[in-house]
Design a protein around this motif. Structure first.
Motif, mmCIF file in Angstrom:
data_model
loop_
_atom_site.group_PDB
_atom_site.id
_atom_site.type_symbol
_atom_site.label_atom_id
_atom_site.label_comp_id
_atom_site.label_asym_id
_atom_site.label_seq_id
_atom_site.Cartn_x
_atom_site.Cartn_y
_atom_site.Cartn_z
ATOM 1 N N GLN A 23 0.824 -1.208 0.000
ATOM 2 C CA GLN A 23 0.000 0.000 0.000
ATOM 3 C C GLN A 23 0.861 1.261 0.000
ATOM 4 O O GLN A 23 0.518 2.251 -0.645
ATOM 5 C CB GLN A 23 -0.944 0.005 1.212
ATOM 6 N N LEU A 24 1.959 1.214 0.710
ATOM 7 C CA LEU A 24 2.867 2.361 0.757
ATOM 8 C C LEU A 24 3.426 2.653 -0.634
ATOM 9 O O LEU A 24 3.530 3.811 -1.043
ATOM 10 C CB LEU A 24 3.999 2.087 1.746
ATOM 11 N N ASN A 38 -5.001 1.474 8.848
ATOM 12 C CA ASN A 38 -5.925 0.600 8.115
ATOM 13 C C ASN A 38 -5.483 -0.861 8.160
ATOM 14 O O ASN A 38 -6.308 -1.763 8.311
ATOM 15 C CB ASN A 38 -6.069 1.065 6.666
ATOM 16 N N VAL A 39 -4.197 -1.085 8.034
ATOM 17 C CA VAL A 39 -3.662 -2.452 8.094
ATOM 18 C C VAL A 39 -3.887 -3.037 9.493
ATOM 19 O O VAL A 39 -4.265 -4.202 9.631
ATOM 20 C CB VAL A 39 -2.164 -2.466 7.708
ATOM 21 N N ALA A 40 -3.685 -2.226 10.513
ATOM 22 C CA ALA A 40 -3.889 -2.695 11.890
ATOM 23 C C ALA A 40 -5.336 -3.126 12.110
ATOM 24 O O ALA A 40 -5.596 -4.152 12.757
ATOM 25 C CB ALA A 40 -3.507 -1.604 12.879
ATOM 26 N N LEU A 45 -4.763 -6.274 14.653
ATOM 27 C CA LEU A 45 -3.526 -6.309 15.424
ATOM 28 C C LEU A 45 -3.787 -5.880 16.864
ATOM 29 O O LEU A 45 -4.588 -4.985 17.122
ATOM 30 C CB LEU A 45 -2.479 -5.387 14.799
ATOM 31 N N SER A 46 -3.097 -6.513 17.766
ATOM 32 C CA SER A 46 -3.195 -6.138 19.175
ATOM 33 C C SER A 46 -2.489 -4.796 19.372
ATOM 34 O O SER A 46 -1.691 -4.375 18.521
ATOM 35 C CB SER A 46 -2.521 -7.201 20.042
ATOM 36 N N PHE A 50 0.565 -3.379 17.100
ATOM 37 C CA PHE A 50 0.483 -2.072 16.455
ATOM 38 C C PHE A 50 1.647 -1.183 16.889
ATOM 39 O O PHE A 50 2.266 -0.511 16.058
ATOM 40 C CB PHE A 50 -0.849 -1.392 16.767
ATOM 41 N N ASP A 51 1.956 -1.176 18.179
ATOM 42 C CA ASP A 51 3.080 -0.375 18.677
ATOM 43 C C ASP A 51 4.386 -0.788 18.014
ATOM 44 O O ASP A 51 5.206 0.057 17.653
ATOM 45 C CB ASP A 51 3.212 -0.501 20.196
ATOM 46 N N PHE A 52 4.574 -2.085 17.850
ATOM 47 C CA PHE A 52 5.779 -2.582 17.185
ATOM 48 C C PHE A 52 5.868 -2.036 15.761
ATOM 49 O O PHE A 52 6.902 -1.499 15.352
ATOM 50 C CB PHE A 52 5.776 -4.117 17.166
ATOM 51 N N LEU A 53 4.785 -2.169 15.009
ATOM 52 C CA LEU A 53 4.797 -1.670 13.629
ATOM 53 C C LEU A 53 4.968 -0.160 13.581
ATOM 54 O O LEU A 53 5.683 0.359 12.729
ATOM 55 C CB LEU A 53 3.507 -2.068 12.905
#
Length: 64
Positions: A23-24, A38-40, A45-46, A50-53
């Motif tokens: 997407q990027l 949007n991906v999260a 995602l937990s 999400f924080d990791f990404l």
């Protein structure tokens, strides 16, 4: 959750990262934060995932 929507450990993150990158490439750097959000949501995602990404996919300017 149905068996078809369950992901093996780590598989969900791999798919999320792959989609984020795709997407990027399509939408460009200016949409980086929105794409990540949007991906999260799509991959459920937990907060920890999400924080990791977010730490690894957003630069300091984008986080503001």
């Amino acid at each position: 959750m149905t068996p078809s929507t369950m992901h093996p450990p780590g598989e969900k993150m791999k798919k999320a990262i792959k989609e984020f990158c795709e997407q990027l490439e399509k939408k460009g750097e200016s949409q980086r934060k929105r794409i990540l959000q949007n991906v999260a949501i799509k991959y459920d995602l937990s907060p920890k995932e999400f924080d990791f990404l977010e730490r690894h996919c957003l630069d300091d300017k984008t986080k503001q």
